[in-house]
Design a protein around this motif. Structure first.
Motif, PDB file in Angstrom:
ATOM      1  N   TYR A 188     140.480  65.446  25.702  1.00 20.96           N
ATOM      2  CA  TYR A 188     139.365  64.795  26.029  1.00 20.96           C
ATOM      3  C   TYR A 188     138.694  64.210  24.695  1.00 20.96           C
ATOM      4  O   TYR A 188     137.929  63.189  24.656  1.00 20.96           O
ATOM      5  CB  TYR A 188     138.399  65.652  26.678  1.00 20.96           C
ATOM      6  CG  TYR A 188     138.850  65.922  28.075  1.00 20.96           C
ATOM      7  CD1 TYR A 188     138.798  64.698  28.950  1.00 20.96           C
ATOM      8  CD2 TYR A 188     138.662  67.006  28.714  1.00 20.96           C
ATOM      9  CE1 TYR A 188     139.085  64.956  30.320  1.00 20.96           C
ATOM     10  CE2 TYR A 188     139.046  67.342  30.115  1.00 20.96           C
ATOM     11  CZ  TYR A 188     139.439  66.172  30.950  1.00 20.96           C
ATOM     12  OH  TYR A 188     139.542  66.630  32.182  1.00 20.96           O
ATOM     13  N   LEU A 189     138.803  64.999  23.555  1.00 20.82           N
ATOM     14  CA  LEU A 189     138.180  64.452  22.274  1.00 20.82           C
ATOM     15  C   LEU A 189     138.841  63.226  21.887  1.00 20.82           C
ATOM     16  O   LEU A 189     138.174  62.486  21.290  1.00 20.82           O
ATOM     17  CB  LEU A 189     138.190  65.677  21.269  1.00 20.82           C
ATOM     18  CG  LEU A 189     137.219  66.708  21.146  1.00 20.82           C
ATOM     19  CD1 LEU A 189     137.693  67.582  19.995  1.00 20.82           C
ATOM     20  CD2 LEU A 189     136.209  66.193  20.662  1.00 20.82           C
ATOM     21  N   ASP A 190     140.059  63.100  21.970  1.00 15.39           N
ATOM     22  CA  ASP A 190     140.827  61.874  21.706  1.00 15.39           C
ATOM     23  C   ASP A 190     140.251  60.539  22.726  1.00 15.39           C
ATOM     24  O   ASP A 190     140.067  59.541  22.142  1.00 15.39           O
ATOM     25  CB  ASP A 190     142.382  61.942  22.034  1.00 15.39           C
ATOM     26  CG  ASP A 190     143.100  62.876  20.767  1.00 15.39           C
ATOM     27  OD1 ASP A 190     142.457  63.233  19.675  1.00 15.39           O
ATOM     28  OD2 ASP A 190     144.100  63.223  21.242  1.00 15.39           O
ATOM     29  N   GLU A 191     140.006  61.066  24.039  1.00 13.01           N
ATOM     30  CA  GLU A 191     139.388  60.025  24.806  1.00 13.01           C
ATOM     31  C   GLU A 191     138.245  59.353  24.532  1.00 13.01           C
ATOM     32  O   GLU A 191     137.918  58.122  24.458  1.00 13.01           O
ATOM     33  CB  GLU A 191     139.341  60.614  26.246  1.00 13.01           C
ATOM     34  CG  GLU A 191     140.701  59.855  27.275  1.00 13.01           C
ATOM     35  CD  GLU A 191     140.130  60.321  28.694  1.00 13.01           C
ATOM     36  OE1 GLU A 191     139.090  60.820  28.918  1.00 13.01           O
ATOM     37  OE2 GLU A 191     141.016  59.944  29.646  1.00 13.01           O
ATOM     38  N   ILE A 192     137.393  60.190  24.093  1.00  8.82           N
ATOM     39  CA  ILE A 192     135.938  59.978  23.584  1.00  8.82           C
ATOM     40  C   ILE A 192     135.992  59.239  22.240  1.00  8.82           C
ATOM     41  O   ILE A 192     135.267  58.363  22.195  1.00  8.82           O
ATOM     42  CB  ILE A 192     134.981  61.220  23.563  1.00  8.82           C
ATOM     43  CG1 ILE A 192     134.839  61.925  24.855  1.00  8.82           C
ATOM     44  CG2 ILE A 192     133.560  60.921  23.009  1.00  8.82           C
ATOM     45  CD1 ILE A 192     134.230  63.338  24.636  1.00  8.82           C
ATOM     46  N   SER A 193     136.846  59.775  21.456  1.00  8.51           N
ATOM     47  CA  SER A 193     137.106  58.833  20.303  1.00  8.51           C
ATOM     48  C   SER A 193     137.306  57.545  20.459  1.00  8.51           C
ATOM     49  O   SER A 193     136.977  56.700  19.653  1.00  8.51           O
ATOM     50  CB  SER A 193     138.094  59.682  19.378  1.00  8.51           C
ATOM     51  OG  SER A 193     137.800  60.882  18.949  1.00  8.51           O
ATOM     52  N   LEU A 194     138.388  57.415  21.447  1.00  8.42           N
ATOM     53  CA  LEU A 194     138.611  56.023  21.673  1.00  8.42           C
ATOM     54  C   LEU A 194     137.558  55.169  22.184  1.00  8.42           C
ATOM     55  O   LEU A 194     137.318  54.045  21.874  1.00  8.42           O
ATOM     56  CB  LEU A 194     139.664  55.767  22.679  1.00  8.42           C
ATOM     57  CG  LEU A 194     141.302  56.345  22.350  1.00  8.42           C
ATOM     58  CD1 LEU A 194     142.048  56.367  23.509  1.00  8.42           C
ATOM     59  CD2 LEU A 194     141.798  55.649  21.221  1.00  8.42           C
ATOM     60  N   ALA A 195     136.490  55.751  22.985  1.00  4.76           N
ATOM     61  CA  ALA A 195     135.600  55.086  23.606  1.00  4.76           C
ATOM     62  C   ALA A 195     134.521  54.748  22.149  1.00  4.76           C
ATOM     63  O   ALA A 195     133.692  53.661  22.290  1.00  4.76           O
ATOM     64  CB  ALA A 195     134.764  55.787  24.653  1.00  4.76           C
ATOM     65  N   GLU A 196     134.200  55.660  21.429  1.00  2.00           N
ATOM     66  CA  GLU A 196     133.417  55.621  20.359  1.00  2.00           C
ATOM     67  C   GLU A 196     133.666  54.357  19.428  1.00  2.00           C
ATOM     68  O   GLU A 196     132.843  53.874  18.979  1.00  2.00           O
ATOM     69  CB  GLU A 196     133.360  57.032  19.470  1.00  2.00           C
ATOM     70  CG  GLU A 196     132.396  57.210  18.296  1.00  2.00           C
ATOM     71  CD  GLU A 196     132.815  56.355  17.219  1.00  2.00           C
ATOM     72  OE1 GLU A 196     131.863  55.983  16.480  1.00  2.00           O
ATOM     73  OE2 GLU A 196     134.181  56.630  16.862  1.00  2.00           O
ATOM     74  N   ARG A 197     134.834  54.138  19.305  1.00  2.00           N
ATOM     75  CA  ARG A 197     135.324  52.937  18.320  1.00  2.00           C
ATOM     76  C   ARG A 197     134.752  51.776  18.928  1.00  2.00           C
ATOM     77  O   ARG A 197     134.737  50.623  18.251  1.00  2.00           O
ATOM     78  CB  ARG A 197     136.642  52.773  17.998  1.00  2.00           C
ATOM     79  CG  ARG A 197     137.234  54.160  17.465  1.00  2.00           C
ATOM     80  CD  ARG A 197     138.635  54.232  17.459  1.00  2.00           C
ATOM     81  NE  ARG A 197     139.387  55.507  16.916  1.00  2.00           N
ATOM     82  CZ  ARG A 197     140.697  55.723  17.206  1.00  2.00           C
ATOM     83  NH1 ARG A 197     141.495  54.895  17.592  1.00  2.00           N
ATOM     84  NH2 ARG A 197     141.085  57.038  16.848  1.00  2.00           N
ATOM     85  N   ARG A 198     134.632  51.619  20.395  1.00  2.00           N
ATOM     86  CA  ARG A 198     134.165  50.417  21.014  1.00  2.00           C
ATOM     87  C   ARG A 198     132.625  50.391  21.044  1.00  2.00           C
ATOM     88  O   ARG A 198     132.138  49.403  21.517  1.00  2.00           O
ATOM     89  CB  ARG A 198     134.784  50.468  22.449  1.00  2.00           C
ATOM     90  CG  ARG A 198     136.294  50.636  22.480  1.00  2.00           C
ATOM     91  CD  ARG A 198     136.810  50.851  23.757  1.00  2.00           C
ATOM     92  NE  ARG A 198     136.177  50.421  24.786  1.00  2.00           N
ATOM     93  CZ  ARG A 198     135.990  50.857  26.072  1.00  2.00           C
ATOM     94  NH1 ARG A 198     136.453  52.274  26.230  1.00  2.00           N
ATOM     95  NH2 ARG A 198     135.390  50.438  26.909  1.00  2.00           N
ATOM     96  N   LEU A 199     131.963  51.211  20.610  1.00  2.00           N
ATOM     97  CA  LEU A 199     130.453  51.307  20.926  1.00  2.00           C
ATOM     98  C   LEU A 199     129.819  50.179  20.156  1.00  2.00           C
ATOM     99  O   LEU A 199     128.826  49.628  20.426  1.00  2.00           O
ATOM    100  CB  LEU A 199     130.059  52.657  20.549  1.00  2.00           C
ATOM    101  CG  LEU A 199     130.060  53.814  21.405  1.00  2.00           C
ATOM    102  CD1 LEU A 199     129.567  55.100  20.834  1.00  2.00           C
ATOM    103  CD2 LEU A 199     129.536  53.559  22.687  1.00  2.00           C
TER     104      LEU A 199
END
Length: 358
Positions: free
Chosen positions: A25-36
């Motif tokens: 889940y941390l990896d998933e959120i990190s992928l989204a964070e890069r798109r913010l």
């Protein structure tokens, strides 16, 4: 989930499996964070928010298994991050709904809707755009503290005298049964659209049960349809909630209009009244669908299938799933587990194992 997990996840120990899932889940959120930071990516904040909710649900459900890795302070940080995104989510939902009402309003209703959209757009800048600029950094800081603590855990070497530790599948099966029981009780308490707190409690339990089952939907027969049903339940109760929120916003705007808001248009009231009626109608329609879809007979079949999946998880390991995230237990030093010098109450050495991803 987009980040894949090991195929033998259910057979791993509950302590290891829960850490692997949390890291995923941390990896998933990190992928989204890069798109913010991309202003053209309208889904980035949504994906970031959903990832946080899944992470929090995971750390709550497997609290005992994650003991020593996820502290109260880290839980509070994750909670605060999630709460910081909530106001923006409500405004986004309201704006989307208002734009869909253009064709449903009569000629005299558009002025009131345009005024309300303008009020919400102004608030969106404050609660969404400015929050987005800082929330990514706050997550990276929290993740930087969380990852190392999830990377190792203690395990006791069994000598044959101790009971076999529960697997991740067994613990998850028990959690599924427990939360399903809570959800059933909550749904029984929802008898009308006005029971806001009861509907909210049911929606939260549905979300927790869905998040338990989602990572296993390709590993356990029967889990995927349950996830779909739970999402439908969330959507129906969520629609009722969203219409209640937009109703409060419209009523607040009408009060501001009556008090002489400086930016009020001369003919806003008819449009606001029409929107109020549309929101009330949609809330009623969604609640009626909820009652139909979750009538006694349909709900009984759902609970029977949930129980089957829970028993399957707790009783035997299902067939192998997809290859998953390349995350394994890595030995320390020369390839052998290294004792930390402690011994369990049975006299067996206690070892520290690493959870690492490649």
């Amino acid at each position: 989930m987009s980040v894949r997990l090991p195929s033998d996840l259910l057979r791993r120990s509950a302590e290891e499996g829960s850490r692997l899932l949390t890291l995923a889940y941390l990896d998933e959120i990190s992928l989204a964070e890069r798109r913010l930071a991309d202003p053209q990516d309208s889904e980035a904040l949504h994906d970031f928010r959903v990832g946080l909710r899944r992470l929090r649900s995971c750390t709550r459900a497997y609290r005992s298994q994650l003991k020593g890795s996820v502290t109260k302070k880290l839980r509070r940080r994750l909670r605060d991050l999630t709460l910081a995104t909530n106001p923006g989510r409500d405004i986004e939902v309201q704006l989307e709904w208002l734009h869909r009402q253009v064709t449903r309003l009569g000629p005299g209703g558009t002025e009131g809707m345009a005024w309300l959209i303008g009020r919400l757009e102004g608030r969106k800048y404050e609660s969404v755009d400015q929050v987005t600029a800082e929330i990514g950094q706050r997550f990276l800081k929290a993740a930087g503290k969380l990852r190392p603590t999830l990377g190792t855990f203690r395990m006791q070497v069994r000598t044959g005298k101790e009971p076999k530790p529960a697997s991740f599948g067994e613990v998850t099966g028990q959690l599924v049964q427990s939360i399903a029981g809570e959800l059933s009780e909550c749904l029984e308490a929802v008898g009308s659209p006005e029971q806001v707190s009861e509907a909210h409690a049911a929606r939260i339990r549905a979300k927790r049960l869905r998040y338990l089952l989602e990572p296993l939907s390709r590993r356990v027969a029967g889990a995927k349809p349950l996830v779909g049903r739970l999402k439908q339940l969330q959507d129906l109760l969520g629609q009722v909630h969203d219409m209640q929120v937009i109703t409060q916003e419209i009523e607040s705007s009408m009060t501001a209009l009556a008090r002489g808001a400086p930016d009020r248009p001369l003919a806003a009231k008819p449009g606001l009244e029409a929107l109020l009626q549309l929101a009330s109608q949609e809330a009623g329609d969604s609640f009626a669908r909820f009652q139909t879809e979750w009538s006694h007979d349909r709900a009984a079949r759902f609970w029977a299938r949930v129980d089957e999946v829970a028993r399957l998880l707790a009783g035997r390991t299902p067939a192998e799933g997809d290859s998953g995230l390349n995350t394994t237990i890595m030995p320390e030093g020369n390839g052998k587990p290294v004792s930390n010098g402690q011994r369990s109450r049975h006299g067996s050495p206690v070892y520290s194992h690493s959870v690492a991803g490649s």
